[in-house]
Design an enzyme around this catalytic site. Structure first.
Site, PDB file in Angstrom:
ATOM      1  N   ARG A  77     -34.720  71.520 -64.207  1.00 51.35           N
ATOM      2  CA  ARG A  77     -36.052  71.113 -64.706  1.00 51.35           C
ATOM      3  C   ARG A  77     -37.139  71.520 -63.715  1.00 51.35           C
ATOM      4  O   ARG A  77     -38.186  72.037 -64.096  1.00 51.35           O
ATOM      5  CB  ARG A  77     -36.079  69.607 -64.934  1.00 51.35           C
ATOM      6  CG  ARG A  77     -35.589  69.146 -66.284  1.00 51.35           C
ATOM      7  CD  ARG A  77     -34.259  69.718 -66.710  1.00 51.35           C
ATOM      8  NE  ARG A  77     -33.829  69.170 -67.974  1.00 51.35           N
ATOM      9  CZ  ARG A  77     -33.139  68.034 -68.114  1.00 51.35           C
ATOM     10  NH1 ARG A  77     -32.758  67.361 -67.043  1.00 51.35           N
ATOM     11  NH2 ARG A  77     -32.814  67.598 -69.301  1.00 51.35           N
TER      12      ARG A  77
ATOM     13  N   ASP B 248     -30.481  74.258 -68.086  1.00 51.04           N
ATOM     14  CA  ASP B 248     -30.959  73.321 -69.093  1.00 51.04           C
ATOM     15  C   ASP B 248     -32.004  74.057 -69.918  1.00 51.04           C
ATOM     16  O   ASP B 248     -32.194  75.269 -69.745  1.00 51.04           O
ATOM     17  CB  ASP B 248     -31.546  72.059 -68.417  1.00 51.04           C
ATOM     18  CG  ASP B 248     -31.332  70.818 -69.288  1.00 51.04           C
ATOM     19  OD1 ASP B 248     -31.876  70.805 -70.411  1.00 51.04           O
ATOM     20  OD2 ASP B 248     -30.604  69.910 -68.863  1.00 51.04           O
TER      21      ASP B 248
ATOM     22  N   HIS C 221     -29.172  71.686 -74.917  1.00 49.40           N
ATOM     23  CA  HIS C 221     -29.899  71.909 -73.657  1.00 49.40           C
ATOM     24  C   HIS C 221     -29.833  73.385 -73.261  1.00 49.40           C
ATOM     25  O   HIS C 221     -29.712  73.722 -72.077  1.00 49.40           O
ATOM     26  CB  HIS C 221     -29.309  71.039 -72.536  1.00 49.40           C
ATOM     27  CG  HIS C 221     -29.685  69.589 -72.670  1.00 49.40           C
ATOM     28  ND1 HIS C 221     -30.810  69.043 -72.117  1.00 49.40           N
ATOM     29  CD2 HIS C 221     -29.082  68.576 -73.328  1.00 49.40           C
ATOM     30  CE1 HIS C 221     -30.892  67.752 -72.410  1.00 49.40           C
ATOM     31  NE2 HIS C 221     -29.855  67.444 -73.154  1.00 49.40           N
TER      32      HIS C 221
ATOM     33  N   ASP D 253     -24.030  67.202 -73.952  1.00 44.49           N
ATOM     34  CA  ASP D 253     -24.826  66.033 -74.364  1.00 44.49           C
ATOM     35  C   ASP D 253     -25.975  66.415 -75.281  1.00 44.49           C
ATOM     36  O   ASP D 253     -26.405  67.572 -75.335  1.00 44.49           O
ATOM     37  CB  ASP D 253     -25.391  65.331 -73.113  1.00 44.49           C
ATOM     38  CG  ASP D 253     -26.228  66.280 -72.255  1.00 44.49           C
ATOM     39  OD1 ASP D 253     -25.842  67.455 -72.141  1.00 44.49           O
ATOM     40  OD2 ASP D 253     -27.263  65.849 -71.728  1.00 44.49           O
ATOM     41  N   GLU D 254     -26.451  65.420 -75.999  1.00 42.51           N
ATOM     42  CA  GLU D 254     -27.742  65.445 -76.691  1.00 42.51           C
ATOM     43  C   GLU D 254     -27.998  66.692 -77.549  1.00 42.51           C
ATOM     44  O   GLU D 254     -28.977  67.406 -77.342  1.00 42.51           O
ATOM     45  CB  GLU D 254     -28.872  65.302 -75.661  1.00 42.51           C
ATOM     46  CG  GLU D 254     -28.861  63.953 -74.983  1.00 42.51           C
ATOM     47  CD  GLU D 254     -30.029  63.749 -74.038  1.00 42.51           C
ATOM     48  OE1 GLU D 254     -30.637  62.682 -74.097  1.00 42.51           O
ATOM     49  OE2 GLU D 254     -30.331  64.661 -73.252  1.00 42.51           O
TER      50      GLU D 254
ATOM     51  N   TRP E 212     -22.566  58.353 -69.688  1.00 36.49           N
ATOM     52  CA  TRP E 212     -23.947  58.080 -69.279  1.00 36.49           C
ATOM     53  C   TRP E 212     -24.666  57.168 -70.269  1.00 36.49           C
ATOM     54  O   TRP E 212     -25.696  56.609 -69.966  1.00 36.49           O
ATOM     55  CB  TRP E 212     -24.729  59.393 -69.166  1.00 36.49           C
ATOM     56  CG  TRP E 212     -24.987  60.104 -70.472  1.00 36.49           C
ATOM     57  CD1 TRP E 212     -24.114  60.867 -71.179  1.00 36.49           C
ATOM     58  CD2 TRP E 212     -26.208  60.115 -71.224  1.00 36.49           C
ATOM     59  NE1 TRP E 212     -24.701  61.357 -72.320  1.00 36.49           N
ATOM     60  CE2 TRP E 212     -25.993  60.907 -72.365  1.00 36.49           C
ATOM     61  CE3 TRP E 212     -27.461  59.526 -71.031  1.00 36.49           C
ATOM     62  CZ2 TRP E 212     -26.990  61.128 -73.333  1.00 36.49           C
ATOM     63  CZ3 TRP E 212     -28.454  59.750 -71.979  1.00 36.49           C
ATOM     64  CH2 TRP E 212     -28.210  60.547 -73.116  1.00 36.49           C
TER      65      TRP E 212
ATOM     66  N   TRP F  67     -32.156  63.381 -62.260  1.00 34.34           N
ATOM     67  CA  TRP F  67     -32.769  64.410 -63.101  1.00 34.34           C
ATOM     68  C   TRP F  67     -34.171  64.684 -62.584  1.00 34.34           C
ATOM     69  O   TRP F  67     -34.825  63.784 -62.055  1.00 34.34           O
ATOM     70  CB  TRP F  67     -32.806  63.927 -64.560  1.00 34.34           C
ATOM     71  CG  TRP F  67     -31.449  63.570 -65.076  1.00 34.34           C
ATOM     72  CD1 TRP F  67     -30.933  62.317 -65.209  1.00 34.34           C
ATOM     73  CD2 TRP F  67     -30.416  64.471 -65.511  1.00 34.34           C
ATOM     74  NE1 TRP F  67     -29.650  62.382 -65.699  1.00 34.34           N
ATOM     75  CE2 TRP F  67     -29.309  63.681 -65.891  1.00 34.34           C
ATOM     76  CE3 TRP F  67     -30.322  65.857 -65.600  1.00 34.34           C
ATOM     77  CZ2 TRP F  67     -28.121  64.244 -66.363  1.00 34.34           C
ATOM     78  CZ3 TRP F  67     -29.146  66.418 -66.073  1.00 34.34           C
ATOM     79  CH2 TRP F  67     -28.064  65.614 -66.449  1.00 34.34           C
TER      80      TRP F  67
ATOM     81  N   GLU G  41     -37.169  65.949 -64.092  1.00 37.56           N
ATOM     82  CA  GLU G  41     -38.420  66.132 -64.854  1.00 37.56           C
ATOM     83  C   GLU G  41     -39.630  65.700 -64.025  1.00 37.56           C
ATOM     84  O   GLU G  41     -40.684  66.318 -64.076  1.00 37.56           O
ATOM     85  CB  GLU G  41     -38.390  65.299 -66.146  1.00 37.56           C
ATOM     86  CG  GLU G  41     -37.543  65.873 -67.253  1.00 37.56           C
ATOM     87  CD  GLU G  41     -36.130  65.316 -67.245  1.00 37.56           C
ATOM     88  OE1 GLU G  41     -35.648  64.919 -66.158  1.00 37.56           O
ATOM     89  OE2 GLU G  41     -35.506  65.279 -68.326  1.00 37.56           O
TER      90      GLU G  41
HETATM   91  C1  ACM Z   1     -27.831  62.985 -70.077  1.00 36.82           C
HETATM   92  O1  ACM Z   1     -28.521  62.181 -69.420  1.00 36.82           O
HETATM   93  N1  ACM Z   1     -28.323  63.543 -71.174  1.00 36.82           N
HETATM   94  C2  ACM Z   1     -26.483  63.318 -69.667  1.00 36.82           C
END
Ligand code: ACM
Length: 624
Positions: free
Chosen positions: A98, A127, A179, A242-243, A315, A373, A375
């Protein structure tokens, strides 16, 4: 905290530099992953014994903490420490995707990890906003995907070597199939649609995923992951997973037809993205197996037919680890250890990887990882968001559960660790301090006041920073007051602890009969009260000194209303402390006004909030 330690009276003073005799005990049980050690310091000197180089590393980290510099030279208290980790996987996720984090930042972070005995650097290398490793085979990955920064392959090898020298494994993460914004901006032929024209600069869960239905996707991933895995000797390889809510898959008729063809349908007969992602995961697994790697992924990769050796990193909630181990997987806990949420060290310390895990399955829990993370953390302030709170997670993962219940003692020791990290060159203190100097540059006389103010602020918790009327992107400078504010304001925490201790000592004050005037305070309570009054007076002075700086420094002006609120809160607290000194309970009308004032002061400004409001409420609301 060591598993077993006995401290004896007396100190050993080292002749010159602190010399430590090392003894490697080769025993039958010795394995290269054995981290146990014994450190003895007595009148004859200091001796460290371990069965493996890793044990020597961990013992050295402890030795560093037990020696102290005195005017007469280095010395250490006599001790006998026998120690080993509770969990074998004690990680820190570092996210250069990020905001890019240069090698120097990563190395300093590794230094800090070694000091607190963390042993896995989970390197989140791509990402939506960036692909961070040079690829010789697919150079657009780093020239386009990593246009804002990438590691050369030589740098990656250097970091892996640097970490290994400190007993730290490096597990890379290449987050797929979601991602994937940077990857797809570089190689759009892997995408589900042609809507992505550049590496995204927005934050959030973008749900950009690659197309998992085309064989050409796997041909390329095979080459890319083979190239990347060659850089990382560790047997584990993280594929993320993820996501991805599958929206790009559902919007593509060809992908929908593929799902129908394969019967990837849910009970209602609709196409099911989970089954397509499971298909993708199995393809990734066979690719990684071919490379001799054990696959790791986030909770979302857990599926009915995922082979048991795959490691699940949980997570999303406290249940994730239990779900994974019940299905036979080794598991890691990340939930509860998200440093980017700006929670307290105590909150992270309270999360335990074995919570809710039946005894019979606990052996499958490998450990856990603190996650940072990026950001809201660029290369300048990243370390200040990691430390010292990551040390609380490190201790949770190293020390026996029974030894790690005392939260005030945790904070006492965190202060030492923070000092040690600073002495090692970690920039968790000096970077925010430099940022404050920069912010105060238009009117340097106000720097002390700005420091006092900043020390009482915290960034808003969780991911609220995204939702307070200020739109962030990868390009937003992280140079505002909120970025210099500590994730956990130590001054505010200590203020709260003194308030609680004062209120506790007042509540047990013995009433005197017959009354002869205001109750006398105990000496301890009097000292606490005086210290609090002094502190509150300092806050008032700081808020009075700040207005000229707000006028001269446009980037600080947005915080003027919050400083004004601090001034009002300080005045209130001063009144309340004066009442307590006189033994006067607060009048109900005063309390009502005071509470309304605290409600107003609690509102965040510039995505920062005053960290003393909780303690102020306790003081104002008390009846003593
Ligand atoms: C995550 O926090 N999306 C692994």
């Amino acid at each position: 905290m060591p598993a077993q330690a006995s401290w004896q009276a007396g100190h050993y003073t080292f002749k010159a530099a602190p010399l430590l005799a090392l003894h490697r005990e080769i025993t039958g049980a010795a394995t290269s992953t054995d981290e146990s050690y014994r450190l003895r310091i007595n009148a004859t000197g200091a001796l460290l014994t371990a069965a493996s180089p890793l044990g020597i590393q961990r013992g050295l980290a402890t030795f560093r903490q037990v020696i102290e510099a005195t005017p007469h030279g280095w010395r250490a208290q006599f001790c006998d420490i026998q120690d080993q980790p509770r969990f074998r996987w004690r990680g820190l996720l570092v996210d250069p995707a990020r905001h890019f984090l240069p090698v120097a930042v990563v190395k300093r972070t590794i230094d800090g990890m070694a000091a607190v005995k963390l042993n896995v650097l989970h390197w989140h290398l791509c990402d939506d906003q960036g692909w961070r490793v040079e690829s010789k085979l697919f150079p657009r990955l780093h020239t386009v995907g990593g246009a804002t920064g990438y590691y050369t392959q030589a740098e990656v090898r250097e970091v892996v070597r640097y970490a290994a020298q400190r007993g730290i494994r490096v597990v890379p993460e290449f987050d797929l199939p979601g991602h994937a914004g940077a990857l797809l901006a570089a190689y759009p032929r892997l995408a589900c649609n042609d809507s992505l024209r550049a590496v995204p600069t927005r934050w959030g869960v973008l749900n950009i995923a690659l197309d998992p239905t085309r064989e050409s996707t796997y041909t390329m991933l095979d080459s890319v992951l083979t190239e990347m895995s060659g850089l990382f000797p560790d047997p584990y390889f993280h594929i993320g997973g993820d996501e991805n809510d599958g929206r790009q898959w559902r919007h593509n008729p060809r992908i929908v037809a593929f799902m129908q063809d394969k019967c990837f349908l849910n009970a209602k007969g609709y196409v099911d993205k989970h089954q397509l992602q499971n298909y993708f995961n199995r393809r990734m697994l066979s690719l990684l197996q071919k490379l001799g790697k054990t696959m790791v992924g986030w909770d979302e990769i857990l599926g009915p037919d995922l082979p048991a050796p795959v490691v699940i990193e949980s997570w999303r909630g406290p249940k994730g680890v239990a779900d994974a181990v019940r299905l036979g997987h080794p598991a890691l806990r990340a939930h509860g250890y998200y440093l980017d949420l700006n929670f307290s060290a105590a909150a992270h310390y309270a999360a335990d990887p074995l919570q809710g895990i039946p005894d019979s399955l606990q052996a499958r829990v490998l450990g856990g990882e603190a996650e940072m993370w990026s950001e809201f953390a660029d290369s300048v302030i990243y370390e200040s968001r990691v430390w010292p709170r990551a040390a609380a997670v490190a201790e949770r993962l190293w020390s026996p559960a029974g030894l790690t219940q005392d939260v005030p003692d945790l904070y006492r020791r965190l202060a030492f660790v923070s000092e040690e990290l600073d002495a090692m060159g970690v920039r968790h203190r000096r970077a925010p301090a430099a940022l404050l100097r920069q912010l105060a540059a238009p009117y340097p006389a106000a720097l002390p006041a700005l420091q006092t103010f900043a020390a009482l602020l915290e960034p808003v918790k969780e991911y609220k920073r995204h939702f307070q009327g200020f739109k962030y992107s990868t390009e937003t400078p992280l140079t505002r007051l909120v970025d210099a504010a500590p994730a956990e304001a130590e001054v505010a925490r200590r203020f709260g602890a003194t308030v609680d201790s004062l209120l506790a000592s007042l509540s047990i004050a013995v009433p005197r009969f017959p009354a002869t005037g205001p109750p006398t305070l105990s000496p301890v309570a009097s000292r606490q009260l005086a210290a609090l009054r002094q502190q509150v007076a300092d806050w008032q002075h700081a808020t009075e000194a700040l207005p000229p700086l707000f006028v001269l420094s446009p980037s600080l002006a947005e915080y003027a209303p919050l400083a004004a609120q601090l001034g009002l809160v300080a005045a209130l607290l001063d009144q309340r402390l004066a009442q307590l000194a006189q033994g006067q309970p607060p009048l109900p009308a005063w309390q009502t006004t005071a509470k309304a004032q605290l409600d107003a002061a609690q509102k965040p400004v510039g995505q920062a909030e005053l960290a003393i409001i909780g303690a102020a409420r306790r003081l104002v609301g008390s009846q003593s």
